[in-house]
Scaffold this motif. Structure first.
Motif, PDB file in Angstrom:
ATOM      1  N   THR A  82       0.780  -1.103   0.052  1.00 40.72           N
ATOM      2  CA  THR A  82      -0.025  -0.123   0.116  1.00 40.72           C
ATOM      3  C   THR A  82       0.949   1.309  -0.041  1.00 40.72           C
ATOM      4  O   THR A  82       1.954   0.952   0.506  1.00 40.72           O
ATOM      5  CB  THR A  82      -1.017   0.002   1.190  1.00 40.72           C
ATOM      6  N   VAL A  83       0.363   2.259  -0.444  1.00 37.84           N
ATOM      7  CA  VAL A  83       0.951   3.608  -0.415  1.00 37.84           C
ATOM      8  C   VAL A  83       0.083   4.649   0.029  1.00 37.84           C
ATOM      9  O   VAL A  83      -1.262   4.523  -0.355  1.00 37.84           O
ATOM     10  CB  VAL A  83       1.522   3.899  -2.107  1.00 37.84           C
ATOM     11  N   PRO A  84       0.499   5.665   0.516  1.00 37.13           N
ATOM     12  CA  PRO A  84      -0.479   6.760   1.103  1.00 37.13           C
ATOM     13  C   PRO A  84      -0.926   7.507  -0.257  1.00 37.13           C
ATOM     14  O   PRO A  84      -0.313   7.547  -1.085  1.00 37.13           O
ATOM     15  CB  PRO A  84       0.388   7.650   2.006  1.00 37.13           C
ATOM     16  N   LEU A  85      -2.300   8.002  -0.225  1.00 34.68           N
ATOM     17  CA  LEU A  85      -2.736   8.873  -1.109  1.00 34.68           C
ATOM     18  C   LEU A  85      -2.107  10.063  -1.133  1.00 34.68           C
ATOM     19  O   LEU A  85      -1.773  10.651  -0.001  1.00 34.68           O
ATOM     20  CB  LEU A  85      -4.388   9.074  -0.774  1.00 34.68           C
ATOM     21  N   PRO A  86      -2.093  10.738  -2.185  1.00 37.12           N
ATOM     22  CA  PRO A  86      -1.391  11.890  -2.340  1.00 37.12           C
ATOM     23  C   PRO A  86      -2.066  13.122  -1.932  1.00 37.12           C
ATOM     24  O   PRO A  86      -1.565  13.973  -1.311  1.00 37.12           O
ATOM     25  CB  PRO A  86      -1.142  12.308  -3.870  1.00 37.12           C
ATOM     26  N   VAL A  87      -3.317  13.144  -1.742  1.00 39.10           N
ATOM     27  CA  VAL A  87      -4.280  13.980  -1.320  1.00 39.10           C
ATOM     28  C   VAL A  87      -5.173  13.450  -0.169  1.00 39.10           C
ATOM     29  O   VAL A  87      -5.940  12.523  -0.730  1.00 39.10           O
ATOM     30  CB  VAL A  87      -5.108  14.851  -2.213  1.00 39.10           C
ATOM     31  N   GLY A  88      -5.404  13.964   0.877  1.00 44.57           N
ATOM     32  CA  GLY A  88      -6.292  13.584   2.133  1.00 44.57           C
ATOM     33  C   GLY A  88      -5.600  11.967   2.767  1.00 44.57           C
ATOM     34  O   GLY A  88      -4.337  11.967   2.700  1.00 44.57           O
TER      35      GLY A  88
END
Length: 166
Positions: A55-61
């Protein structure tokens, strides 16, 4: 976002319960497919690998996705999130009825999954109960002999489909 249900079918000879090695929700199983950009329509030249444990963090939010990737042609970002819990093994009955078995739900923004590539990491069970593990389907088929049942087992005519779902 559009949801795509990934489904498979195959001809199973003396086998049942074809699925990823640790079940349909196997966090280590890698799904390999090409992506089509929804903006420019370009299809990726190489396969993209997506799995539940990456998984990767969302760029926004807040939140995460299993894949965030930029289109090499129009440079638009796209993402894919996997939703486990809908998968079922491909049984011999489903195979004989020429039906598809659902494996995984992909929620996509900016991309559409196309052209699935079968590889390793599958398992199936013979009708006599013998387990066949770490099956490699990259050649498009699997042929073996079941000592316990004293008959050949085979997986052939593999097909995969991504079906728009709600």
């Amino acid at each position: 976002m559009v949801k795509f249900l990934f489904q498979i079918t195959a001809e199973l000879e003396n086998l049942t319960d074809l699925q990823p090695q640790d079940g349909c929700d196997d966090p280590n199983f890698s799904y390999l497919f090409k992506l089509k950009c929804e903006r420019c329509g370009e299809v990726s030249q190489r396969e993209t690998c997506v799995s539940l444990n990456e998984t990767v963090p969302l760029p926004v939010g807040k939140g995460t996705a299993n894949l965030i990737q930029k289109c090499k042609f129009c440079e638009r970002d796209g993402m894919i999130m996997m939703h486990p819990g809908r998968g079922k093994p491909l049984t011999q009955e489903t195979s004989e009825a020429r039906q598809f078995a659902p494996l995984m739900m992909f929620e996509c923004r900016g991309y559409e999954p196309v052209d699935y590539v079968f590889g390793g990491g599958w398992k199936a069970k013979s009708l006599s109960g013998t387990n066949f593990e770490n099956i490699d389907l990259s050649a498009g088929e699997f042929v073996e002999y079941d000592e316990k049942g004293e008959y050949p087992v085979m997986i052939s005519n593999l097909q995969a489909a991504f079906v728009v779902s709600s």
